[in-house]
Scaffold this active site. Structure first.
Site, PDB file in Angstrom:
ATOM      1  N   SER A  18      35.226  47.481  51.336  1.00  0.00           N
ATOM      2  CA  SER A  18      35.667  46.241  51.579  1.00  0.00           C
ATOM      3  C   SER A  18      36.331  45.716  52.832  1.00  0.00           C
ATOM      4  CB  SER A  18      36.434  45.518  50.522  1.00  0.00           C
ATOM      5  OG  SER A  18      36.792  44.174  50.635  1.00  0.00           O
ATOM      6  N   SER A  20      38.045  43.117  52.965  1.00  0.00           N
ATOM      7  CA  SER A  20      39.162  41.937  52.717  1.00  0.00           C
ATOM      8  C   SER A  20      40.365  42.502  53.255  1.00  0.00           C
ATOM      9  CB  SER A  20      39.127  41.715  51.129  1.00  0.00           C
ATOM     10  OG  SER A  20      37.999  41.228  50.664  1.00  0.00           O
ATOM     11  N   THR A  66      36.220  41.434  42.260  1.00  0.00           N
ATOM     12  CA  THR A  66      34.917  41.505  42.768  1.00  0.00           C
ATOM     13  C   THR A  66      34.095  42.426  41.649  1.00  0.00           C
ATOM     14  OG1 THR A  66      33.537  42.110  44.868  1.00  0.00           O
ATOM     15  CG2 THR A  66      35.368  43.691  44.339  1.00  0.00           C
ATOM     16  N   LYS A  70      34.439  40.044  37.701  1.00  0.00           N
ATOM     17  CA  LYS A  70      34.712  38.619  38.088  1.00  0.00           C
ATOM     18  C   LYS A  70      34.986  37.742  36.612  1.00  0.00           C
ATOM     19  CE  LYS A  70      33.289  38.076  42.729  1.00  0.00           C
ATOM     20  NZ  LYS A  70      32.501  37.423  43.777  1.00  0.00           N
ATOM     21  N   ASN A  91      37.490  34.884  41.065  1.00  0.00           N
ATOM     22  CA  ASN A  91      37.403  35.750  42.308  1.00  0.00           C
ATOM     23  C   ASN A  91      39.068  35.862  42.765  1.00  0.00           C
ATOM     24  OD1 ASN A  91      37.518  33.366  43.739  1.00  0.00           O
ATOM     25  ND2 ASN A  91      36.562  34.610  45.494  1.00  0.00           N
ATOM     26  N   GLY A 132      23.907  37.523  39.160  1.00  0.00           N
ATOM     27  CA  GLY A 132      25.170  37.737  39.106  1.00  0.00           C
ATOM     28  C   GLY A 132      26.055  36.857  39.339  1.00  0.00           C
ATOM     29  N   ALA A 134      27.660  35.912  42.079  1.00  0.00           N
ATOM     30  CA  ALA A 134      27.503  35.309  43.311  1.00  0.00           C
ATOM     31  C   ALA A 134      26.425  34.345  43.371  1.00  0.00           C
ATOM     32  CB  ALA A 134      27.208  36.388  44.459  1.00  0.00           C
ATOM     33  N   TYR A 237      26.653  40.619  54.573  1.00  0.00           N
ATOM     34  CA  TYR A 237      27.556  40.429  55.636  1.00  0.00           C
ATOM     35  C   TYR A 237      27.523  41.742  56.533  1.00  0.00           C
ATOM     36  CZ  TYR A 237      31.473  42.192  52.964  1.00  0.00           C
ATOM     37  OH  TYR A 237      32.270  43.057  52.171  1.00  0.00           O
ATOM     38  N   GLY A 258      26.541  36.081  55.990  1.00  0.00           N
ATOM     39  CA  GLY A 258      27.147  36.311  54.872  1.00  0.00           C
ATOM     40  C   GLY A 258      28.692  36.260  55.226  1.00  0.00           C
TER      41      GLY A 258
END
Length: 295
Positions: A18, A20, A66, A70, A91, A132, A134, A237, A258
């Site tokens: 990730s 993040s 994630t 979720k 999320n 899903g 998303a 992304y 993304g």
């Protein structure tokens, strides 16, 4: 003596990849905020309850959530924000005095880069690929912000899609289509795809390093199906220009990477935790540099 830092983190399974931590730690450093963001890999859903009890006890300030948790975290929280309740998926978690509130910033994050095209989307069909969390966030974003005439949900597994939509209150906006029918050349599904103002890949297929199916097994890349009246939005992304986006560019379609959703949802989470506005442009620059160099 420096003040101690508050902890933020990402809850998921096998999420060491990730970006993040880079996003949030960069933003905190730029603003001089006393937070540090890390990753919490949780191997199985049975351990989520223990993890959240520990977060309450330790005073961890908040989390992102994630894949694949979720929906699993929802019954373990004290409160749900309205947008999270609408799709029963979370999320972002904020911890205030041991009370955990769940939010869904994916909805707003998905919508943000499309808002400039809102008028051209209203009253038009759109297509979303995936079954899903998303894809459900994209569906709800379309319903809230864009008012399309219909949302075509393209899936491989009909029963998985039905299960995903069981607790969703706005099923009347959705028509489920099978990806196999699209690739088999069934006229109605090809017409649905071709008439869509926006095409969204809400699957992880196309992610760099991911083994298995090519994105062309999900979203058709033929030039006669993708065209210059469409907006093609890939939630993947990494890489920045996915095979789907490259095919869309060749067809003359407008494309959205993304990265925009990733940063959009992160910025909203950041504000919920810190009360500050994320310096989005500086964070985007750092993120793109790291993705392009693979560091």
């Amino acid at each position: 003596m420096k003040p101690s830092k508050q902890i933020l983190g990402l809850i998921g399974r096998n999420v060491g990849y990730s970006w993040s931590p880079l996003i949030h730690n960069t933003a905190c450093e730029l603003l001089g905020l006393p937070f540090i963001y890390t990753i919490f890999n949780i191997a199985e859903p049975q351990r989520l309850d223990d993890a959240l009890r520990g977060a309450r006890a330790l005073g961890i300030a908040g989390f992102n959530v994630t894949i694949p948790y979720k929906q699993d975290v929802v019954p373990l929280l004290d409160h749900l924000a309205e947008e999270a309740a609408s799709i029963r998926a979370v999320n972002t978690i904020v911890n205030i005095d041991g009370k955990l509130t769940g939010y869904n910033t994916d909805i707003e994050g998905f919508a943000a880069p499309l808002l400039s095209c809102r008028d051209s989307i209203a009253g038009m069909p759109v297509s979303v690929f995936g079954s899903g969390g998303a894809s459900l966030a994209a569906i709800e974003a379309f319903r809230r912000y864009f008012k399309p005439s219909i949302i075509y949900l393209f899936v491989r597994d009909l029963f998985k899609a039905i299960r995903m939509l069981e607790s969703y209150d706005h099923k009347e906006t959705i028509s489920i289509c099978l990806i196999d029918d699209l690739h088999a050349g069934k006229n109605s599904t090809r017409e649905h795809f071709g008439s869509s103002r926006v095409i969204v890949n809400a699957t992880p297929i196309g992610t760099r390093g991911r083994t298995g199916d090519d994105v062309s097994c999900i979203v058709p890349l033929e030039k006669n199906l993708l065209h210059d009246s469409q907006i093609v939005y890939d939630m993947v992304y990494n890489p920045l220009r996915t095979p789907l986006l490259r095919a869309a560019e060749l067809a003359g379609a407008k494309t959205i990477t993304g990265i925009e959703m990733l940063i959009g949802q992160a910025a909203r989470s950041f504000t919920l935790w810190t009360g500050e506005i994320m310096p989005v442009e500086e964070v985007r620059t750092q993120l793109i540099r790291h993705i392009e160099t693979g560091t």
